[in-house]
Design a protein around this motif. Structure first.
Motif, PDB file in Angstrom:
ATOM      1  N   GLY A 194       4.254  17.610   2.413  1.00  0.00           N
ATOM      2  CA  GLY A 194       3.383  16.477   2.721  1.00  0.00           C
ATOM      3  C   GLY A 194       4.175  15.317   3.292  1.00  0.00           C
ATOM      4  O   GLY A 194       5.404  15.381   3.422  1.00  0.00           O
ATOM      5  N   ILE A 195       3.436  14.274   3.633  1.00  0.00           N
ATOM      6  CA  ILE A 195       4.028  13.048   4.165  1.00  0.00           C
ATOM      7  C   ILE A 195       3.466  11.875   3.375  1.00  0.00           C
ATOM      8  O   ILE A 195       2.265  11.835   3.049  1.00  0.00           O
ATOM      9  N   SER A 196       4.315  10.925   3.050  1.00  0.00           N
ATOM     10  CA  SER A 196       3.860   9.692   2.376  1.00  0.00           C
ATOM     11  C   SER A 196       4.185   8.493   3.232  1.00  0.00           C
ATOM     12  O   SER A 196       4.974   8.579   4.197  1.00  0.00           O
ATOM     13  N   ALA A 197       3.568   7.385   2.905  1.00  0.00           N
ATOM     14  CA  ALA A 197       3.815   6.145   3.662  1.00  0.00           C
ATOM     15  C   ALA A 197       3.652   4.954   2.730  1.00  0.00           C
ATOM     16  O   ALA A 197       2.841   4.974   1.794  1.00  0.00           O
ATOM     17  N   MET A 198       4.441   3.940   2.989  1.00  0.00           N
ATOM     18  CA  MET A 198       4.351   2.670   2.265  1.00  0.00           C
ATOM     19  C   MET A 198       4.166   1.552   3.282  1.00  0.00           C
ATOM     20  O   MET A 198       4.668   1.634   4.411  1.00  0.00           O
ATOM     21  N   ALA A 199       3.478   0.504   2.867  1.00  0.00           N
ATOM     22  CA  ALA A 199       3.283  -0.637   3.751  1.00  0.00           C
ATOM     23  C   ALA A 199       3.292  -1.920   2.936  1.00  0.00           C
ATOM     24  O   ALA A 199       2.821  -1.960   1.799  1.00  0.00           O
ATOM     25  N   VAL A 200       3.858  -2.934   3.523  1.00  0.00           N
ATOM     26  CA  VAL A 200       3.843  -4.285   2.947  1.00  0.00           C
ATOM     27  C   VAL A 200       3.296  -5.223   4.019  1.00  0.00           C
ATOM     28  O   VAL A 200       3.693  -5.148   5.184  1.00  0.00           O
ATOM     29  N   VAL A 201       2.373  -6.095   3.637  1.00  0.00           N
ATOM     30  CA  VAL A 201       1.815  -7.047   4.595  1.00  0.00           C
ATOM     31  C   VAL A 201       1.796  -8.438   3.999  1.00  0.00           C
ATOM     32  O   VAL A 201       1.803  -8.614   2.775  1.00  0.00           O
ATOM     33  N   GLY A 234       0.826  -1.200   0.000  1.00  0.00           N
ATOM     34  CA  GLY A 234       0.000   0.000   0.000  1.00  0.00           C
ATOM     35  C   GLY A 234       0.859   1.249   0.000  1.00  0.00           C
ATOM     36  O   GLY A 234       1.993   1.249   0.503  1.00  0.00           O
ATOM     37  N   TYR A 235       0.324   2.315  -0.570  1.00  0.00           N
ATOM     38  CA  TYR A 235       1.040   3.601  -0.627  1.00  0.00           C
ATOM     39  C   TYR A 235       0.014   4.711  -0.496  1.00  0.00           C
ATOM     40  O   TYR A 235      -1.074   4.649  -1.092  1.00  0.00           O
ATOM     41  N   ASP A 236       0.351   5.736   0.285  1.00  0.00           N
ATOM     42  CA  ASP A 236      -0.566   6.859   0.428  1.00  0.00           C
ATOM     43  C   ASP A 236       0.224   8.144   0.658  1.00  0.00           C
ATOM     44  O   ASP A 236       1.360   8.116   1.151  1.00  0.00           O
ATOM     45  N   HIS A 244      -3.496   4.438   6.435  1.00  0.00           N
ATOM     46  CA  HIS A 244      -4.125   4.316   5.124  1.00  0.00           C
ATOM     47  C   HIS A 244      -3.315   3.397   4.209  1.00  0.00           C
ATOM     48  O   HIS A 244      -3.866   2.553   3.494  1.00  0.00           O
ATOM     49  N   ALA A 245      -2.006   3.563   4.217  1.00  0.00           N
ATOM     50  CA  ALA A 245      -1.149   2.680   3.419  1.00  0.00           C
ATOM     51  C   ALA A 245      -1.268   1.240   3.904  1.00  0.00           C
ATOM     52  O   ALA A 245      -1.330   0.302   3.102  1.00  0.00           O
ATOM     53  N   LEU A 246      -1.319   1.070   5.228  1.00  0.00           N
ATOM     54  CA  LEU A 246      -1.445  -0.272   5.797  1.00  0.00           C
ATOM     55  C   LEU A 246      -2.758  -0.919   5.401  1.00  0.00           C
ATOM     56  O   LEU A 246      -2.791  -2.088   5.005  1.00  0.00           O
ATOM     57  N   MET A 247      -3.854  -0.172   5.493  1.00  0.00           N
ATOM     58  CA  MET A 247      -5.158  -0.739   5.130  1.00  0.00           C
ATOM     59  C   MET A 247      -5.201  -1.146   3.664  1.00  0.00           C
ATOM     60  O   MET A 247      -5.737  -2.202   3.318  1.00  0.00           O
ATOM     61  N   ASP A 248      -4.640  -0.304   2.794  1.00  0.00           N
ATOM     62  CA  ASP A 248      -4.614  -0.659   1.371  1.00  0.00           C
ATOM     63  C   ASP A 248      -3.796  -1.921   1.122  1.00  0.00           C
ATOM     64  O   ASP A 248      -4.140  -2.744   0.272  1.00  0.00           O
ATOM     65  N   ALA A 249      -2.698  -2.071   1.864  1.00  0.00           N
ATOM     66  CA  ALA A 249      -1.873  -3.273   1.716  1.00  0.00           C
ATOM     67  C   ALA A 249      -2.642  -4.516   2.168  1.00  0.00           C
ATOM     68  O   ALA A 249      -2.593  -5.562   1.510  1.00  0.00           O
ATOM     69  N   MET A 250      -3.365  -4.415   3.273  1.00  0.00           N
ATOM     70  CA  MET A 250      -4.148  -5.548   3.770  1.00  0.00           C
ATOM     71  C   MET A 250      -5.255  -5.920   2.796  1.00  0.00           C
ATOM     72  O   MET A 250      -5.470  -7.102   2.487  1.00  0.00           O
TER      73      MET A 250
END
Length: 366
Positions: A354-361, A215-217, A251-257
């Protein structure tokens, strides 16, 4: 000669479909089983016992070693007996269930080595659970001593003349080791592996279903908003702009899930046109996502979140973020990782816009 005999003539009644053709990670169950023995240096050839033409064609396409085919019988024992027509008295045969696709090279070799030395080498796992004998009404009759009790697996390796002799008897057993024992021969066990499971029911297949999602946001920084990351309020003169609390990391975490579970994204699940989500805590949404993927048959294995921001310094809040997320996901602290990094003042993050975030699950079927 060491010959692997793959028993693949079952009806798969409990699976509801031919389990050998079900794909796991891009390869069918029977293809994975065949490749395990085809890749083992100690195995010289393969005998596949099946009447299924499609499976035979699969085998011809992927097996590089000499391969022979035998007809399936009404019972597994009769299928193996048919396959023994391709086995010489001095050969070593490894009889293996086609529905055990995760057999390792090490286990195959242990069975071969034991059979060379002792005339047999049968994979088995010691029983650690308490064992009870019950009557037809599920009332416990007595406790069975588990000392020296093993769960049988395959491969089951035997010297050709021993297993052929055993199959000439009128005995009927659930595995070949029983027949060999009834024929008066010793059966030598070797250490099996918990991963060497036999796929029998749809639940068995689903539990093998591990998936990865990413996920990325991005959210813009603005004055007059609270900065919330992983549910933690961070003291800063700017906050993130958004319909909810704009927790970019969650938000990035939820999209990854959702991606791992094949369930689209948060824009579809929580649209910004819905006023019920206006200003809502993203941690509440995260709990809804956890429930949603559970309803789809998945649970979180682990997650790794990276927050990209030039300012503020986030290191003092990382552990609290991890605790917050792990509590909401009902996961162990060690299964949730949060990191923060800068862009060395490059890009919109580096300029403080701004701030961005990435997540892998990773999720798994339950």
């Amino acid at each position: 000669m060491v010959i692997a005999m793959i028993a693949a003539g079952g009806s798969s009644k409990r699976m509801g479909a031919n389990k050998l053709k079900i794909k796991i990670g891009g390869a069918s169950v029977i293809e994975r089983t065949l490749m395990a023995f085809d890749n083992c240096e100690k195995v010289n050839s393969i005998v596949l016992v099946t009447d299924d033409k499609e499976i035979r064609e699969m085998a011809k396409a992927i097996v590089n070693k000499p391969i022979y085919f035998a007809k399936a019988g009404e019972e597994r024992q009769y299928s193996v007996r048919n396959g023994l027509e391709h086995i010489g008295d001095d050969d070593i045969v490894l009889i293996h269930d086609g529905a055990r696709p995760f057999v390792s090279d090490e286990l195959i070799c242990r069975c071969v080595d034991s059979t060379i030395k002792y005339g047999s080498g049968v994979a088995a796992i010691p029983v650690y659970d308490s064992l009870k004998k019950a009557d037809g009404n599920m009332n416990v009759i007595n406790t069975i001593d588990r000392d020296g009790v093993y769960r049988m697996q395959t491969p089951q390796g035997f010297l050709g003349k021993i297993i052929k002799e055993a199959h000439k008897l009128n005995a009927f057993g659930t595995d070949d080791a029983y027949l060999v024992q009834q024929a008066g021969h010793d059966v030598k066990l070797v250490a099996g592996e918990e991963s060497n499971i036999k796929l029998t029911t749809p639940e068995d297949i689903h539990k093998m279903n591990y998936r990865v999602g990413q996920g990325y946001d991005v959210h813009k920084l603005e004055k007059g908003r609270e900065l919330v990351l992983c549910g933690i309020k961070i003291p800063y003169e700017y906050g993130l702009q958004g319909h909810s609390d704009a927790d970019v990391a969650v938000h990035a975490l939820m999209d990854a899930m959702l991606g791992a579970a094949g369930a689209y994204d948060i824009g579809r699940l929580f649209p910004d046109t819905d006023n019920s989500f206006k200003g809502i805590s993203s941690m509440k949404l995260l709990d809804k996502v956890r429930t949603h993927i559970a309803e789809l048959g998945f649970e979180l294995v682990n997650c790794d979140i990276t927050i990209i921001a030039q300012k503020p310094k986030l290191l003092p809040y990382i552990d609290d973020m991890r605790k917050n997320v792990s509590a909401t996901l009902k996961a162990d602290f060690g299964c949730v990782n949060v990191k923060a990094t800068t862009t060395e003042r490059l890009g919109f993050e580096g300029r403080g816009e701004g701030i961005s975030a990435m997540a892998v699950v990773m999720v798994r079927g339950v």
